[in-house]
Design a protein around this motif. Structure first.
Motif, PDB file in Angstrom:
ATOM      1  N   LEU A   1      25.605  53.882  32.253  1.00 15.84           N
ATOM      2  CA  LEU A   1      24.174  54.024  32.492  1.00 15.84           C
ATOM      3  C   LEU A   1      23.499  55.362  31.744  1.00 15.84           C
ATOM      4  O   LEU A   1      24.077  56.521  32.262  1.00 15.84           O
ATOM      5  CB  LEU A   1      23.754  53.728  33.893  1.00 15.84           C
ATOM      6  CG  LEU A   1      22.163  53.922  34.163  1.00 15.84           C
ATOM      7  CD1 LEU A   1      21.460  52.649  33.255  1.00 15.84           C
ATOM      8  CD2 LEU A   1      21.948  53.868  35.526  1.00 15.84           C
TER       9      LEU A   1
ATOM     10  N   ASP B   1      16.894  58.047  30.106  1.00 20.21           N
ATOM     11  CA  ASP B   1      16.161  59.013  28.994  1.00 20.21           C
ATOM     12  C   ASP B   1      16.067  60.463  29.341  1.00 20.21           C
ATOM     13  O   ASP B   1      16.216  60.812  30.475  1.00 20.21           O
ATOM     14  CB  ASP B   1      14.699  58.142  28.770  1.00 20.21           C
ATOM     15  CG  ASP B   1      14.004  58.812  27.716  1.00 20.21           C
ATOM     16  OD1 ASP B   1      13.326  59.892  27.886  1.00 20.21           O
ATOM     17  OD2 ASP B   1      14.165  58.130  26.533  1.00 20.21           O
TER      18      ASP B   1
ATOM     19  N   ARG C   1      17.709  45.527  34.534  1.00 25.38           N
ATOM     20  CA  ARG C   1      16.293  45.028  33.723  1.00 25.38           C
ATOM     21  C   ARG C   1      15.230  45.726  33.864  1.00 25.38           C
ATOM     22  O   ARG C   1      14.570  46.287  32.829  1.00 25.38           O
ATOM     23  CB  ARG C   1      16.281  43.584  33.975  1.00 25.38           C
ATOM     24  CG  ARG C   1      15.098  42.854  33.149  1.00 25.38           C
ATOM     25  CD  ARG C   1      14.824  41.572  33.583  1.00 25.38           C
ATOM     26  NE  ARG C   1      14.508  41.380  35.143  1.00 25.38           N
ATOM     27  CZ  ARG C   1      15.212  40.867  36.018  1.00 25.38           C
ATOM     28  NH1 ARG C   1      16.398  40.196  35.732  1.00 25.38           N
ATOM     29  NH2 ARG C   1      14.702  40.826  37.409  1.00 25.38           N
TER      30      ARG C   1
ATOM     31  N   ARG D   1      15.116  49.276  32.190  1.00 25.87           N
ATOM     32  CA  ARG D   1      15.343  49.321  31.043  1.00 25.87           C
ATOM     33  C   ARG D   1      13.949  48.979  30.532  1.00 25.87           C
ATOM     34  O   ARG D   1      13.290  49.457  29.486  1.00 25.87           O
ATOM     35  CB  ARG D   1      16.355  48.358  30.261  1.00 25.87           C
ATOM     36  CG  ARG D   1      17.685  48.776  30.493  1.00 25.87           C
ATOM     37  CD  ARG D   1      18.823  47.837  29.877  1.00 25.87           C
ATOM     38  NE  ARG D   1      20.111  48.447  29.889  1.00 25.87           N
ATOM     39  CZ  ARG D   1      21.052  47.704  30.642  1.00 25.87           C
ATOM     40  NH1 ARG D   1      20.886  46.549  30.889  1.00 25.87           N
ATOM     41  NH2 ARG D   1      22.343  48.354  30.506  1.00 25.87           N
TER      42      ARG D   1
ATOM     43  N   SER E   1      19.101  53.437  29.348  1.00 26.59           N
ATOM     44  CA  SER E   1      19.626  52.475  28.099  1.00 26.59           C
ATOM     45  C   SER E   1      20.904  52.181  28.492  1.00 26.59           C
ATOM     46  O   SER E   1      21.500  52.626  29.388  1.00 26.59           O
ATOM     47  CB  SER E   1      19.436  53.221  26.778  1.00 26.59           C
ATOM     48  OG  SER E   1      20.096  54.315  26.897  1.00 26.59           O
TER      49      SER E   1
END
Length: 84
Positions: A3, A6, A75, A78, A84
């Motif tokens: 994982l 950002d 989910r 993201r 991401s």
């Protein structure tokens, strides 16, 4: 699958779990201990199956439920553009 958050996402440990800050929006996400365990497992290089196994071992929950929870958390992270 590792994982990755950002670059605009900061994380901080609290006594209640982990807090994520989306610096672009100023929005906070608070992860409870189960969410924190999932995120930590994935950030340490584990895959979704490892995160499920960690939840089952620590919290003694049903494996199917753990799998649903892991997928839902990923989910949501993201979809929010945090990971991401």
């Amino acid at each position: 699958m590792t994982l990755r958050f950002d670059t605009d996402v900061s994380t901080a440990q609290t006594q209640y779990g982990t807090v994520l800050l989306d610096q672009r929006t100023g929005e906070y996400w608070e992860l409870n201990p189960t969410g924190e365990l999932v995120v930590r497992t994935l950030m340490d290089g584990g895959d979704e199956a490892a995160a499920v196994a960690a939840l089952v071992a620590r919290f003694e929950i049903d494996p199917d439920r753990a799998e649903q929870d892991v997928r839902a958390l990923l989910r949501d992270l993201r979809a929010a553009g945090l990971a991401s």
